[in-house]
Scaffold this motif. Sequence first.
Motif, short mmCIF file in Angstrom:
data_model
loop_
_atom_site.label_atom_id
_atom_site.label_comp_id
_atom_site.label_asym_id
_atom_site.label_seq_id
_atom_site.Cartn_x
_atom_site.Cartn_y
_atom_site.Cartn_z
N SER A 1 0.83 -1.21 0.00
CA SER A 1 0.00 0.00 0.00
C SER A 1 0.86 1.25 0.00
O SER A 1 0.50 2.26 -0.63
CB SER A 1 -0.89 0.03 1.25
OG SER A 1 -1.78 -1.04 1.22
N SER A 2 1.97 1.20 0.71
CA SER A 2 2.84 2.38 0.77
C SER A 2 3.37 2.73 -0.62
O SER A 2 3.56 3.90 -0.96
CB SER A 2 4.01 2.13 1.73
OG SER A 2 3.52 1.88 3.01
N ARG A 3 3.58 1.70 -1.42
CA ARG A 3 4.05 1.96 -2.79
C ARG A 3 2.95 2.62 -3.61
O ARG A 3 3.20 3.54 -4.40
CB ARG A 3 4.50 0.67 -3.47
CG ARG A 3 5.01 0.89 -4.89
CD ARG A 3 5.64 -0.35 -5.42
NE ARG A 3 4.71 -1.45 -5.53
CZ ARG A 3 3.90 -1.66 -6.58
NH1 ARG A 3 3.89 -0.81 -7.59
NH2 ARG A 3 3.09 -2.70 -6.60
N GLU B 1 9.57 -0.57 9.61
CA GLU B 1 10.32 -1.78 9.94
C GLU B 1 10.31 -2.78 8.80
O GLU B 1 10.74 -3.92 8.98
CB GLU B 1 9.72 -2.46 11.20
CG GLU B 1 9.73 -1.59 12.46
CD GLU B 1 11.15 -1.24 12.94
OE1 GLU B 1 12.13 -1.86 12.47
OE2 GLU B 1 11.27 -0.32 13.76
N THR B 2 9.81 -2.41 7.65
CA THR B 2 9.72 -3.36 6.54
C THR B 2 11.12 -3.72 6.04
O THR B 2 11.87 -2.84 5.61
CB THR B 2 8.86 -2.75 5.41
OG1 THR B 2 7.55 -2.54 5.95
CG2 THR B 2 8.77 -3.64 4.20
N ALA B 3 11.42 -5.01 6.12
CA ALA B 3 12.80 -5.45 5.84
C ALA B 3 13.22 -5.11 4.41
O ALA B 3 14.37 -4.73 4.17
CB ALA B 3 12.91 -6.94 6.10
N GLU C 1 -8.12 -8.21 -2.09
CA GLU C 1 -7.43 -9.52 -2.00
C GLU C 1 -7.06 -9.84 -0.56
O GLU C 1 -7.29 -10.94 -0.06
CB GLU C 1 -6.14 -9.50 -2.82
CG GLU C 1 -6.36 -9.59 -4.29
CD GLU C 1 -5.06 -9.72 -5.07
OE1 GLU C 1 -5.08 -10.37 -6.12
OE2 GLU C 1 -4.03 -9.17 -4.63
N GLU C 2 -6.47 -8.84 0.07
CA GLU C 2 -5.94 -9.03 1.42
C GLU C 2 -7.04 -9.39 2.42
O GLU C 2 -6.87 -10.26 3.27
CB GLU C 2 -5.25 -7.72 1.82
CG GLU C 2 -4.66 -7.67 3.19
CD GLU C 2 -4.01 -6.30 3.46
OE1 GLU C 2 -4.48 -5.28 2.91
OE2 GLU C 2 -3.04 -6.25 4.23
N LEU C 3 -8.18 -8.72 2.29
CA LEU C 3 -9.24 -8.89 3.30
C LEU C 3 -10.22 -10.00 2.96
O LEU C 3 -10.76 -10.64 3.86
CB LEU C 3 -10.00 -7.58 3.49
CG LEU C 3 -9.20 -6.42 4.10
CD1 LEU C 3 -10.06 -5.17 4.22
CD2 LEU C 3 -8.65 -6.81 5.47
O1 M6R Z 1 4.87 -0.84 7.00
P1 M6R Z 1 4.89 -0.65 5.51
O2 M6R Z 1 4.14 0.53 5.05
O3 M6R Z 1 6.30 -0.62 4.99
O4 M6R Z 1 4.22 -1.94 4.93
C1 M6R Z 1 4.26 -2.21 3.56
C2 M6R Z 1 3.27 -3.29 3.21
O5 M6R Z 1 3.60 -4.48 3.86
C3 M6R Z 1 1.83 -2.89 3.58
O6 M6R Z 1 1.49 -1.66 3.01
C4 M6R Z 1 0.84 -3.95 3.12
O7 M6R Z 1 0.80 -3.98 1.72
C5 M6R Z 1 -0.52 -3.64 3.71
N1 M6R Z 1 -0.82 -4.54 4.79
C6 M6R Z 1 -1.63 -3.70 2.75
O8 M6R Z 1 -2.82 -3.32 3.36
#
Ligand code: M6R
Length: 364
Positions: free
Chosen positions: A71-73, A118-120, A252-254
């Motif tokens: 989502s951040s992307r 914290e996303t690796a 998809e996620e939900l």
């Molecule tokens: O913590 P982040 O924003 O780096 O997370 C990135 C993705 O793991 C996060 O946006 C994920 O796609 C969401 N759970 C979607 O809803």
Amino acid sequence: AVQRATTRLRWRPEQTGTGAHADRTAREIDEQADHAAELVRTWVPSVRSGRVWDQLALPVPERVRFLACGSSRHAAEVGARVLRRLAGTPCEVTVASEHDPADQVPGELTVAVSQSGETADVLRALDALPGPLLAVTNSPTSSLARRADAVFDLGVGPELGVAATKTFTAQVLAGVFLALSSAVARGRLPRSSTAELLDELSATPEALHRAGRLALHRADELAERLAPQPGFLFVARGAALPYAAEGALKLEELTYRWAQCHPAGEFKHGPLALVEPGTPVVVVEDGAAALDTIVHEVSARGADVLRVGWGEGCAFGVLDRPEPHAWGPLESIAALQHLARTLAARLGRDVDRPRNLAKSVTVV
Ligand code: M6R
């Protein structure tokens, strides 16, 4: 430099349509309009004077690379588009897990967008950066924030649902603030256009609120209709695409149902073969920008077309204007999130904790 919105807001059940016992995700979707209002209040004055970068103690960047996942992307795509179009700043968005140091350009500013920080995949991509690092995060004490030269703190409070909802909206706004501030600072916007854009931006919290209300009103009925469907297609063009992509990801996620998002023009190059009678096609419109051809094409094949946009015949008529905004139809996300969340609840999914997923993805 850490910059943040200062007021912490609390969810007020009487303001929302989701009821006191709703899941966290529903509450976080509802909260986002209030948080957007707080962000707008905090940042718009600095955007107006082109001083957002000053506040972050960074120079106005000549070139930007966004790094993000999920989502951040999608949120980063919005900021990047506005930065390119209005500020004339060359920039790209890189999927953090695909980042290749060989693509880096000397002197570019890296903007890492990560609600958790914290996303690796994001952290790993930070090795050997060619210039300064700005973190856009909801966690100013995170590993990402500690690595960064400056931090844009989203300040929307903890997001407990695994699905990113209010943080997505806040990230979009952060990107738009950065982009518009660049445009003002670089003298790319006449004063009258700046005033108009900032009026539009200041109206987004109310638009999100209205869209959320409207979506709640229709979501149960649509979820009932869509529950038997195994897969969904999402379609949009231009500035609406990141929102459509985000709507598909949320679904998809939900719900654990397939959802693909394609630019309208790409349908005839393959995805059209997936359309059969009843296939839900979610059309995310940007004002009145024509998506008539694709609607006609999929309707002729019996698709269940759900327009999210402006004018007559929308499943969610969330837009109150025919003209697009530079940042696209942000308010449509409230409808897309509610649709995904309501369908998930109808299907008996654990809305706050979808299977196989973690809130912070700390492995590469
Ligand atoms: O913590 P982040 O924003 O780096 O997370 C990135 C993705 O793991 C996060 O946006 C994920 O796609 C969401 N759970 C979607 O809803």
